[in-house]
Design a protein around this motif. Structure first.
Motif, short mmCIF file in Angstrom:
data_model
loop_
_atom_site.label_atom_id
_atom_site.label_comp_id
_atom_site.label_asym_id
_atom_site.label_seq_id
_atom_site.Cartn_x
_atom_site.Cartn_y
_atom_site.Cartn_z
N MET A 23 13.93 59.10 40.26
CA MET A 23 14.05 58.77 38.96
C MET A 23 13.76 57.27 38.33
SD MET A 23 14.84 61.53 37.49
CE MET A 23 14.93 63.32 37.67
N ALA A 24 13.08 56.49 39.35
CA ALA A 24 12.74 55.14 38.80
C ALA A 24 12.26 55.26 37.58
CB ALA A 24 11.72 54.79 39.73
N GLY A 25 12.91 54.18 36.89
CA GLY A 25 12.33 53.89 35.38
C GLY A 25 13.19 54.26 34.36
N LEU A 26 14.07 55.09 34.92
CA LEU A 26 15.06 55.80 33.62
C LEU A 26 16.15 54.48 33.23
CD1 LEU A 26 16.18 59.12 35.45
CD2 LEU A 26 14.80 58.87 33.43
N CYS A 27 16.71 54.96 32.36
CA CYS A 27 17.41 53.69 31.63
C CYS A 27 18.73 53.44 32.46
CB CYS A 27 18.01 54.55 30.13
SG CYS A 27 19.09 53.17 29.31
N GLU A 28 18.72 52.39 32.81
CA GLU A 28 19.87 52.03 33.82
C GLU A 28 21.35 51.66 32.75
OE1 GLU A 28 21.56 48.09 36.43
OE2 GLU A 28 19.52 48.36 35.83
N LYS A 29 21.14 51.10 31.56
CA LYS A 29 22.51 50.94 30.75
C LYS A 29 21.87 51.02 29.19
CE LYS A 29 26.99 50.79 30.86
NZ LYS A 29 27.82 51.92 31.26
N SER A 30 22.54 51.46 28.28
CA SER A 30 21.89 51.39 27.06
C SER A 30 23.10 51.62 25.88
CB SER A 30 21.13 52.31 26.81
OG SER A 30 20.30 52.24 25.40
N PHE A 31 22.98 50.77 24.89
CA PHE A 31 24.13 50.83 23.76
C PHE A 31 23.33 50.89 22.68
CE2 PHE A 31 26.70 49.02 27.36
CZ PHE A 31 28.13 49.64 26.86
N THR A 52 23.83 57.96 28.97
CA THR A 52 23.73 59.43 29.50
C THR A 52 22.52 60.20 28.66
OG1 THR A 52 25.79 59.27 30.56
CG2 THR A 52 24.81 61.53 30.09
N ILE A 53 22.80 59.93 27.14
CA ILE A 53 22.01 60.61 26.26
C ILE A 53 20.59 59.88 26.57
CG2 ILE A 53 21.56 60.58 23.80
CD1 ILE A 53 24.53 60.39 23.30
N CYS A 54 20.41 58.73 26.76
CA CYS A 54 18.97 58.22 27.00
C CYS A 54 18.27 58.81 28.12
CB CYS A 54 18.83 56.67 27.14
SG CYS A 54 19.38 55.91 25.32
N ARG A 55 19.09 58.84 29.14
CA ARG A 55 18.53 59.27 30.39
C ARG A 55 18.23 60.92 30.31
NH1 ARG A 55 22.78 56.91 35.02
NH2 ARG A 55 21.85 54.87 35.04
N ASN A 56 18.92 61.41 29.54
CA ASN A 56 18.70 63.19 29.65
C ASN A 56 17.56 63.41 28.70
OD1 ASN A 56 21.15 63.90 30.93
ND2 ASN A 56 22.19 64.08 29.20
N GLU A 57 17.37 62.35 27.59
CA GLU A 57 16.22 62.24 26.81
C GLU A 57 14.82 62.06 27.25
OE1 GLU A 57 17.19 59.82 23.44
OE2 GLU A 57 18.17 61.37 22.31
N GLU A 58 15.21 60.96 28.29
CA GLU A 58 13.73 60.66 29.15
C GLU A 58 13.40 61.85 30.12
OE1 GLU A 58 10.86 58.01 30.72
OE2 GLU A 58 12.47 58.01 28.83
N ILE A 59 14.44 62.39 30.79
CA ILE A 59 14.26 63.69 31.73
C ILE A 59 13.52 64.62 30.87
CG2 ILE A 59 15.06 65.24 33.02
CD1 ILE A 59 17.31 63.36 34.05
#
Length: 804
Positions: A1-9, A652-659
């Motif tokens: 899962m490289a490239g997924l959002c590490e932390k986002s606000f 979590t939302i950004c990661r799910n959207e990226e997936i």
């Protein structure tokens, strides 16, 4: 899962300025209050305190008055034209705004658009506008001491009234729609009455010695005699007979009066001669104009009142304070019988600079805010951000601190005093339980409780001193249940101290100052443990890591630095573009949030030393950050732009959207390959290739059509593309044109795209077409030259062959 959002606000909620002084109107249903905010009118939901709509930013003219009154295009473009006054129509469907440029704009409340726009024809700016009782007329008062009445329905100016000393800062139509009377108060302290249907001045009512601030009508429903009540800053209330304009009664109030409301519709048991008046000193009083009996309904000396409004449908009073706050009072029959009004809502219209924010109470339910004022605002996050204004300081509150889980709040500021407050979470009742008035000799810049305890706290000042205090309880003394005992004091720095912080085990203290250093102190004594040197300018903030043996500092030298407690050396450094005013650890010490003077927040990864995200929502310096101790999943920021913004962790939302996005792209890629292999539905394949950004595939699809002599199909294919697809195809064409092998297809596509732009520029236009043409022109000229040379060679070869 490289490239997924590490932390986002992301912004969860924004609490900004919606009232900067001036007119305030209340909707008939009591759900919305309309406030003047410089160049716009803000509609605020009273229940939530959130903006519903803003009138004045995007001006869209649907209609206008007569052709002669149409504003020029230059006037329409003046979107920053200040609004000195506005008014709400009686049926709550329209808003009229007056502008410094002498323009009048009529807005539709539902659509937020301008439905009429015309010149007020005053010799100077318009200072006041108001709708008539029937809602068909608008009266405007100008700086030229004249009044103009506009029939906007029939598009005519009814009349101009000039027989008074203006401008009129107070306008009022008679509440009876069949009575054509208009009342105005001028600068000569007199009240003028006109019959605007006959265009004549009826009378002048003189009696006040100062500016008339408000008027209301009495006995207007079935009473044989009508009365007018006026209040002024001359501390007098006057009851006038409207029949002849004489004084019926003069009541001395001994306080400056700012507003008045008739009680005919307020309480069923109120008499026809009862009115509610608001005093500048923060008092609401019930006055019987017949018997001169006074009753105090509410008193709060910490506020200075300016305006008074009443909503019949909700039985509530609204009071506007001099600090641009709006207080909503419950004003039912029971309240008037008990002679006591209950404040049920406090709306903060203007926060000025937000200097400090901190969470308060269990589960971080409350938010305490210091905002360049002597008052503290406490918001209830679980009750639609209902606000409690706390008074006790005599000058600006600069800093706040909370003892976790105790409901205790410390505040300090320019009045050199330290106050301890206890907050009751059930009714948001705030009580001052301890106070020290002579703690420092200069402004207290920062104050901090020890970690997870209320037994100790520290304060630092602009005089360079550090003081550590013990907080003790006195169970025997109910008036002072807590006391401050000075544990020790030290001259910590040569210049003003900006920040102080306790270590997680409460054994160390850290201070940061303008002398370019941060220092570590023993919390038990005033002994210096070490000095952190390295910043080239003043240090604004210092914080201990909650998990590691490191200290974080931020400075005017545009850097964040992490220091080892063991060696007192800098182990990490983060660069920003301007002064870093505040920095906090977040998510159990894994990340850092920094706030800068350019209004930007940055999220840093301690592990990788990278800036993960730049948060851009403020427009000025960010002074304060408040991190929720529950999970670190949200925080608040506040600054000089008066905005308080809630940021929510959306990792979590950004990661799910990226997936989901990757899964969708993979599915589309598979569909595209199937279509290409089966040579079916090539139009769909072409659209997918454009969406996936595959210039080679789009080129091959068009090439297949050209080889099959189906150039008409290519034209049909391009005609079906929308604007975004045309932009993508243009980018693909740019890459094709750079290669001479692909120039034929590229020229064909360019021919169709450019011909569509010429034929219907609004329908088929491609954004950035001019730039594309400039970029491709040299390549096209080169291809054209090469084709010309080849044509010449072929013609020469044909000539030789024909002559052999």
């Amino acid at each position: 899962m490289a490239g997924l959002c590490e932390k986002s606000f992301a912004v969860q909620a924004k609490f900004s300025t919606f009232y900067a002084g001036g007119d305030v109107c209340w909707s008939n249903d009591g759900q919305t209050i309309y406030c003047l905010n410089n160049t716009e009118v803000c509609a605020v939901n009273i229940a939530t305190g959130q903006l519903k709509r803003v009138y004045g930013t995007n001006v869209v003219v649907e209609d206008s008055l007569t052709q002669s009154n149409k504003a020029s295009s230059a006037d329409v473009e003046q979107l920053e034209d200040a609004i000195p006054s506005f008014s709400l129509s009686p049926d709550n469907t329209l808003i009229v705004t007056a502008h410094r440029s002498s323009l009048l704009r009529l807005w539709s409340i539902d659509t937020g658009k301008v439905v009429k726009l015309w010149k007020a024809q005053h010799r100077g700016p318009v200072v006041k506008v108001i709708f008539s009782t029937c809602g068909k007329l608008i009266c405007s008062s100008g700086a030229d001491s004249s009044l103009r009445l506009w029939d906007y329905v029939n598009r005519t100016c009814v009349c101009a009234l000039r027989e008074f000393a203006g401008p009129a800062l107070l306008l009022k139509f008679h509440p009876d729609a069949t009575c054509t009377q208009l009342y105005a108060a001028g600068v000569d302290n007199a009240i003028y009455c006109w019959n605007y249907a006959e265009k004549r001045l009826i009378r002048q009512m003189r009696g006040h010695l100062s500016h008339v601030t408000a008027i209301t009508f009495l006995g207007c429903e079935g009473d044989a005699t009508d009365y007018l009540v006026s209040v002024s800053r001359d501390k007098v209330l006057i009851v006038w007979r409207l029949a002849d304009g004489t004084q019926h009664k003069v009541l001395p109030m001994y306080e400056e009066l700012e507003g008045v409301v008739a009680c005919t519709d307020v309480g069923k048991n109120c008499g026809a001669f009862d009115v509610v008046v608001t005093c500048a000193t923060g008092t609401l009083k019930l006055v019987n104009c017949k018997s001169a009996k006074l009753s105090t309904l509410s008193e709060d000396k910490s506020h200075e009142f300016r305006q008074l409004l009443y909503c019949k449908s909700t039985e509530q009073l609204a009071v506007v304070t001099v600090e641009q706050n709006i207080l909503i009072y419950k004003a039912t029959t029971e309240c008037f019988e008990n002679k006591k009004l209950e404040c049920v809502k406090q709306l903060i219209g203007f926060n000025d600079e937000i200097l400090d924010i901190c969470f308060l109470g269990e589960n971080d339910r409350f938010i305490a805010v210091a905002s360049n004022s002597k008052n503290i605002k406490i918001y209830d996050t679980e009750a639609n951000m209902n606000c409690k204004i706390v008074s006790g300081h005599t000058d600006t509150v600069m800093t706040l601190s909370v003892a976790s889980g105790t409901g205790l709040l410390l505040s300090a500021g320019k009045d050199l005093s330290i106050c301890l407050w206890r907050v009751n979470p059930n009714n948001l009742n705030v009580q001052c339980v301890a106070r020290n008035n002579s703690s420092h000799t200069s402004t207290i810049g920062c104050i901090a409780f020890a970690c997870n305890t209320a037994a100790h706290f520290a304060s630092v000042s602009q005089d360079g001193s550090l003081k550590v205090w013990e907080l003790k309880k006195n169970k025997e003394i109910k008036e002072a249940p807590h006391t401050f005992n000075l544990k020790y004091s030290a001259l910590a720095h040569d210049k003003e101290v900006n920040s102080v912080s306790f270590s997680p085990n409460n054994k160390l203290l850290a201070t940061a100052a303008q002398d370019k250093t941060a220092k570590l102190w023993s919390a038990e004594s005033n002994s210096l443990v070490g000095t952190l040197r390295g910043h080239t300018r003043g240090v604004w903030c210092v914080r201990f890591s909650p998990v590691d043996q490191v200290v974080l500092t931020s400075s005017s030298d545009c850097t964040l630095r992490m220091w080892s407690l063991a060696t007192l050396t800098c182990i990490k450094r983060f660069e920003q573009e301007c002064t870093v005013l505040r920095a906090e650890f977040i998510d159990y010490g894994k990340y850092i949030v920094s706030a800068a003077s350019d209004g930007l927040l940055k999220l840093w990864s301690i592990k990788t030393n990278e800036c993960l995200q730049t948060l851009d929502a403020h427009t000025d310096r960010i002074w304060s950050l408040a991190i929720s101790s529950r999970s670190g999943k949200c925080f608040y920021s506040g600054g000089a732009d008066s905005n308080m913004i809630q940021w929510q962790d959306v990792t979590t939302i950004c990661r799910n959207e990226e997936i989901d996005k990757r899964a969708e792209l993979a599915q589309q890629e598979q569909t595209l390959q199937c279509l290409l292999q089966q040579q079916q539905n090539m139009k769909k394949a072409f659209s997918l290739a454009l969406k996936l950004g595959k210039p080679r595939t789009t080129y091959n699809i068009i090439c297949d059509f050209v080889r099959q002599r189906k150039t008409v199909s290519v034209r049909e294919l391009i005609d079906t593309l929308n604007s975004d697809q045309r932009v993508t195809l243009m980018e693909h064409t740019k890459s094709w044109t750079t290669n001479s092998r692909h120039c034929k297809i590229a020229n064909l596509v360019l021919h169709y795209l450019l011909s569509d732009c010429i034929a219907a520029p609004g329908e088929h236009g491609v954004p950035g077409m001019r730039n594309v043409v400039e970029v491709l022109t040299p390549y096209l000229q080169r291809h054209h030259k090469r084709v010309n040379e080849l044509t010449k060679e072929l013609m020469f070869l044909e000539f030789i062959v024909n002559n052999i």
